[in-house]
Design a protein around this motif. Structure first.
Motif: not given
Length: 93
Positions: A60-64
């Motif tokens: 979920s850190a990747w889209p951020l």
């Protein structure tokens, strides 16, 4: 949105860790003079549950990062790493 995602991850992490550790029968009390050794505890369920949770947290850190929310992405990665450290501390006691 990033803070909502981090808050949701922390709630899910708390519930997952609690359910996984409860399923093992692990006993841990902060007020005891010496920690109990729980050598006969099967850690398979908590380790798998926590690794899946950490993978979701790190993914979920990747889209951020792609949207430019670098601080929130780093917080997600630190949060996931903290969960792994928490498991190591609890499993060692």
């Amino acid at each position: 949105m990033a803070f909502v995602l981090l808050f949701a991850d922390s709630i899910v992490a708390y519930l997952t860790i609690g359910a996984a550790i409860e399923s093992t029968g692990f006993e841990f009390t902060f007020g005891e003079a010496g920690p109990k050794r729980n050598n006969d505890v099967d850690w398979t369920v908590p380790v798998v549950a926590l690794c899946v949770l950490v993978a979701i947290c790190w993914l979920s850190a990747w889209p951020l990062f792609r949207k430019g929310f670098y601080l929130s992405g780093v917080l997600q990665i630190i949060f996931g790493s903290g969960l792994l450290i928490l498991l190591a501390v609890v499993a060692r006691s």
